[in-house]
Write a protein that holds these residues in place. Structure first.
Motif, PDB file in Angstrom:
ATOM      1  N   VAL A   5     166.117-145.239  74.969  1.00  0.00           N
ATOM      2  CA  VAL A   5     165.244-146.406  74.862  1.00  0.00           C
ATOM      3  C   VAL A   5     163.831-146.003  75.272  1.00  0.00           C
ATOM      4  N   PHE A   6     162.831-146.473  74.530  1.00  0.00           N
ATOM      5  CA  PHE A   6     161.445-146.203  74.870  1.00  0.00           C
ATOM      6  C   PHE A   6     161.090-146.941  76.154  1.00  0.00           C
ATOM      7  N   SER A   7     160.482-146.191  77.107  1.00  0.00           N
ATOM      8  CA  SER A   7     160.102-146.832  78.353  1.00  0.00           C
ATOM      9  C   SER A   7     158.806-146.202  78.852  1.00  0.00           C
ATOM     10  N   ALA A   8     158.159-146.892  79.763  1.00  0.00           N
ATOM     11  CA  ALA A   8     156.916-146.383  80.342  1.00  0.00           C
ATOM     12  C   ALA A   8     157.196-145.159  81.214  1.00  0.00           C
ATOM     13  N   GLU A   9     158.355-145.108  81.840  1.00  0.00           N
ATOM     14  CA  GLU A   9     158.709-143.961  82.683  1.00  0.00           C
ATOM     15  C   GLU A   9     158.835-142.688  81.840  1.00  0.00           C
ATOM     16  N   PHE A  13     156.454-139.276  82.058  1.00  0.00           N
ATOM     17  CA  PHE A  13     156.916-137.899  82.215  1.00  0.00           C
ATOM     18  C   PHE A  13     156.357-137.003  81.107  1.00  0.00           C
ATOM     19  N   THR A  14     156.324-137.504  79.900  1.00  0.00           N
ATOM     20  CA  THR A  14     155.791-136.725  78.786  1.00  0.00           C
ATOM     21  C   THR A  14     154.308-136.433  78.984  1.00  0.00           C
ATOM     22  N   VAL A  15     153.551-137.422  79.398  1.00  0.00           N
ATOM     23  CA  VAL A  15     152.120-137.233  79.644  1.00  0.00           C
ATOM     24  C   VAL A  15     151.909-136.242  80.796  1.00  0.00           C
ATOM     25  N   ALA A  16     152.719-136.318  81.841  1.00  0.00           N
ATOM     26  CA  ALA A  16     152.600-135.392  82.962  1.00  0.00           C
ATOM     27  C   ALA A  16     152.921-133.964  82.539  1.00  0.00           C
ATOM     28  N   GLU A  17     153.935-133.773  81.693  1.00  0.00           N
ATOM     29  CA  GLU A  17     154.268-132.433  81.210  1.00  0.00           C
ATOM     30  C   GLU A  17     153.136-131.851  80.373  1.00  0.00           C
ATOM     31  N   ILE A  18     152.551-132.657  79.535  1.00  0.00           N
ATOM     32  CA  ILE A  18     151.433-132.194  78.717  1.00  0.00           C
ATOM     33  C   ILE A  18     150.233-131.857  79.595  1.00  0.00           C
ATOM     34  N   ALA A  19     149.953-132.690  80.597  1.00  0.00           N
ATOM     35  CA  ALA A  19     148.829-132.436  81.500  1.00  0.00           C
ATOM     36  C   ALA A  19     149.025-131.145  82.291  1.00  0.00           C
ATOM     37  N   ILE A  20     150.230-130.898  82.775  1.00  0.00           N
ATOM     38  CA  ILE A  20     150.508-129.662  83.515  1.00  0.00           C
ATOM     39  C   ILE A  20     150.362-128.455  82.592  1.00  0.00           C
ATOM     40  N   GLY A  21     150.841-128.542  81.381  1.00  0.00           N
ATOM     41  CA  GLY A  21     150.694-127.454  80.423  1.00  0.00           C
ATOM     42  C   GLY A  21     149.234-127.152  80.124  1.00  0.00           C
TER      43      GLY A  21
END
Length: 126
Positions: A5-9, A13-21
């Motif tokens: 299910v699509f969720s803000a959480e 996590f996806t945005v955080a992974e991209i930012a760390i990369g």
């Protein structure tokens, strides 16, 4: 089925992974000075995390080896001295010596692991 299910959480996590990369790419780009950190790895100390991990592994392995050696030595001493096994006296003695071996092995293993990780290699002549 809540994993699909699509969720803000999940989006967070996806945005955080991209930012760390992107941060890793930025820090390791050419000309950023990262090559000076790894210029002479033989003379530098390892990171603190490596020392902590080595200490934990040394404590665990040293404690296990010390406990086994202590239990063996305790049972051997109990047999050699013809200790009475009335109400489990020889077993309690072996367990007592085994626990002492566990403590000594854990301390010695932790110290040895930290020494082994942090020792400096001699510089090679070029």
């Amino acid at each position: 089925m809540s994993d699909f299910v699509f969720s803000a959480e999940a989006l967070g996590f996806t945005v955080a992974e991209i930012a760390i990369g992107l941060l890793c790419i930025y820090l390791l780009r050419n000309g950023a000075g990262a090559e000076t950190i790894y210029a002479n790895p033989e003379t530098e100390r390892p990171p603190v995390f490596v020392s902590i991990l080595a200490a934990l592994l040394g404590i665990i392995l040293g404690g296990a080896i010390g406990a086994c050696a202590g239990f063996f030595a305790g049972s051997l001493i109990a047999d050699l001295t013809h200790m009475s096994c009335f109400e489990g006296a020889c077993g309690f003695f072996a367990a007592f010596v085994g626990l002492g071996g566990l403590i000594v092995g854990a301390v010695a293993g932790g110290i040895f692991a930290i020494w082994r990780v942090n020792r400096r290699k001699p510089a090679r002549a070029r």
